[in-house]
Design a protein around this motif. Structure first.
Motif, PDB file in Angstrom:
ATOM      1  N   CYS A 247       0.827  -1.220   0.000  1.00 14.99           N
ATOM      2  CA  CYS A 247       0.000   0.000   0.000  1.00 14.99           C
ATOM      3  C   CYS A 247       0.856   1.263   0.000  1.00 14.99           C
ATOM      4  CB  CYS A 247      -0.927   0.006   1.209  1.00 14.99           C
ATOM      5  SG  CYS A 247      -2.272  -1.174   1.050  1.00 14.99           S
ATOM      6  N   LYS A 248       1.952   1.234   0.731  1.00 18.07           N
ATOM      7  CA  LYS A 248       2.838   2.398   0.791  1.00 18.07           C
ATOM      8  C   LYS A 248       3.361   2.737  -0.600  1.00 18.07           C
ATOM      9  CE  LYS A 248       7.112   3.856   3.055  1.00 18.07           C
ATOM     10  NZ  LYS A 248       8.187   3.455   3.963  1.00 18.07           N
ATOM     11  N   GLN A 249       3.765   1.712  -1.327  1.00 20.33           N
ATOM     12  CA  GLN A 249       4.289   1.896  -2.677  1.00 20.33           C
ATOM     13  C   GLN A 249       3.217   2.437  -3.617  1.00 20.33           C
ATOM     14  OE1 GLN A 249       5.096  -1.655  -5.086  1.00 20.33           O
ATOM     15  NE2 GLN A 249       7.223  -0.966  -5.131  1.00 20.33           N
ATOM     16  N   CYS A 250       2.015   1.915  -3.528  1.00 22.08           N
ATOM     17  CA  CYS A 250       0.930   2.368  -4.397  1.00 22.08           C
ATOM     18  C   CYS A 250       0.502   3.792  -4.074  1.00 22.08           C
ATOM     19  CB  CYS A 250      -0.253   1.425  -4.316  1.00 22.08           C
ATOM     20  SG  CYS A 250       0.098  -0.122  -5.155  1.00 22.08           S
ATOM     21  N   CYS A 251       0.441   4.129  -2.804  1.00 22.11           N
ATOM     22  CA  CYS A 251       0.113   5.508  -2.429  1.00 22.11           C
ATOM     23  C   CYS A 251       1.171   6.468  -2.963  1.00 22.11           C
ATOM     24  CB  CYS A 251       0.019   5.638  -0.915  1.00 22.11           C
ATOM     25  SG  CYS A 251      -1.454   4.881  -0.240  1.00 22.11           S
ATOM     26  N   ARG A 252       2.423   6.053  -2.868  1.00 23.50           N
ATOM     27  CA  ARG A 252       3.511   6.877  -3.392  1.00 23.50           C
ATOM     28  C   ARG A 252       3.379   7.062  -4.904  1.00 23.50           C
ATOM     29  NH1 ARG A 252       8.815   4.418  -1.639  1.00 23.50           N
ATOM     30  NH2 ARG A 252       8.013   4.465   0.474  1.00 23.50           N
ATOM     31  N   SER A 253       2.969   6.005  -5.608  1.00 19.17           N
ATOM     32  CA  SER A 253       2.845   6.113  -7.068  1.00 19.17           C
ATOM     33  C   SER A 253       1.697   7.035  -7.474  1.00 19.17           C
ATOM     34  CB  SER A 253       2.674   4.743  -7.706  1.00 19.17           C
ATOM     35  OG  SER A 253       1.396   4.228  -7.450  1.00 19.17           O
TER      36      SER A 253
ATOM     37  N   PRO B  29       6.601  10.721  -9.957  1.00 25.55           N
ATOM     38  CA  PRO B  29       8.018  10.806 -10.347  1.00 25.55           C
ATOM     39  C   PRO B  29       8.955  10.094  -9.367  1.00 25.55           C
ATOM     40  CG  PRO B  29       6.976  12.938 -10.601  1.00 25.55           C
ATOM     41  CD  PRO B  29       5.986  12.052  -9.899  1.00 25.55           C
ATOM     42  N   CYS B  30       8.614  10.117  -8.078  1.00 23.24           N
ATOM     43  CA  CYS B  30       9.474   9.458  -7.079  1.00 23.24           C
ATOM     44  C   CYS B  30       9.524   7.950  -7.292  1.00 23.24           C
ATOM     45  CB  CYS B  30       8.965   9.747  -5.674  1.00 23.24           C
ATOM     46  SG  CYS B  30       9.048  11.483  -5.221  1.00 23.24           S
ATOM     47  N   ILE B  31       8.361   7.326  -7.446  1.00 23.24           N
ATOM     48  CA  ILE B  31       8.313   5.866  -7.613  1.00 23.24           C
ATOM     49  C   ILE B  31       8.926   5.455  -8.956  1.00 23.24           C
ATOM     50  CG2 ILE B  31       5.995   5.615  -8.609  1.00 23.24           C
ATOM     51  CD1 ILE B  31       7.103   3.343  -5.869  1.00 23.24           C
TER      52      ILE B  31
ATOM     53  N   VAL C  15       2.334  -0.055 -13.696  1.00 27.30           N
ATOM     54  CA  VAL C  15       3.456  -0.738 -14.348  1.00 27.30           C
ATOM     55  C   VAL C  15       4.724  -0.574 -13.516  1.00 27.30           C
ATOM     56  CG1 VAL C  15       5.005  -0.665 -16.348  1.00 27.30           C
ATOM     57  CG2 VAL C  15       2.538  -0.675 -16.687  1.00 27.30           C
ATOM     58  N   TYR C  16       4.990   0.661 -13.082  1.00 31.50           N
ATOM     59  CA  TYR C  16       6.183   0.892 -12.268  1.00 31.50           C
ATOM     60  C   TYR C  16       6.110   0.140 -10.941  1.00 31.50           C
ATOM     61  CZ  TYR C  16       8.391   4.308 -15.315  1.00 31.50           C
ATOM     62  OH  TYR C  16       9.030   4.908 -16.362  1.00 31.50           O
ATOM     63  N   CYS C  17       4.941   0.097 -10.329  1.00 33.05           N
ATOM     64  CA  CYS C  17       4.783  -0.655  -9.077  1.00 33.05           C
ATOM     65  C   CYS C  17       5.020  -2.147  -9.298  1.00 33.05           C
ATOM     66  CB  CYS C  17       3.390  -0.431  -8.496  1.00 33.05           C
ATOM     67  SG  CYS C  17       3.166   1.184  -7.752  1.00 33.05           S
ATOM     68  N   GLN C  18       4.491  -2.683 -10.403  1.00 32.58           N
ATOM     69  CA  GLN C  18       4.664  -4.102 -10.686  1.00 32.58           C
ATOM     70  C   GLN C  18       6.132  -4.437 -10.939  1.00 32.58           C
ATOM     71  OE1 GLN C  18       3.066  -5.741 -14.363  1.00 32.58           O
ATOM     72  NE2 GLN C  18       2.489  -7.612 -13.283  1.00 32.58           N
TER      73      GLN C  18
END
Length: 127
Positions: free
Chosen positions: A32-38, A43-45, A103-106
């Motif tokens: 969830c942290k990663q998805c919220c960031r995306s 740009p950060c993720i 895509v970046y999260c995956q």
């Protein structure tokens, strides 16, 4: 009798068994942290994923300025190739255009799952 036999060199394709992605494109609940960031700071993720992928940190900024998202497509395709994941470039293209943050999260989840960095040198040596 003089017989001449010529044999043409042939390329050999070494393919491991094709596997699947460790997570689906929309499996954000695991991170969830990663998805919220995306969502809130794409740009950060994107830059962090490119860096973990072994590419230039600023490379994903091209995706922010374009509609097609060529960097997301390329990173997803090279991730599939490196880990012998099933799929094709058409799917990579569609996902990069319509769901770039996912895509970046995956990709980041896959790198984390496999715990192996992907570098351009690895791909060049394999060819």
């Amino acid at each position: 009798m003089n017989q001449s036999i010529s044999v043409q060199p042939q390329s050999r394709v070494y393919q491991q068994d094709a596997s699947k992605w460790s997570t689906g494109i929309c499996h954000c609940c695991r991170t969830c942290k990663q998805c919220c960031r995306s969502v809130w700071c794409f740009p950060c993720i994107a830059c962090r994923t490119a860096q973990r992928h072994g590419e230039c940190l600023c490379l994903p900024l091209v995706d922010i300025c374009s509609i097609i998202n060529p960097i997301a497509m390329s990173l997803r395709a090279t991730t599939r190739e490196r880990y012998s994941i099933q799929g094709d470039f058409c799917v990579d293209c569609l996902l990069a255009v319509f769901c770039c943050p996912c895509v970046y999260c995956q990709i980041q989840r896959e790198i984390q799952h496999r715990q192996l960095p992907i570098t351009l040198g690895d791909l060049v040596q394999r060819k």
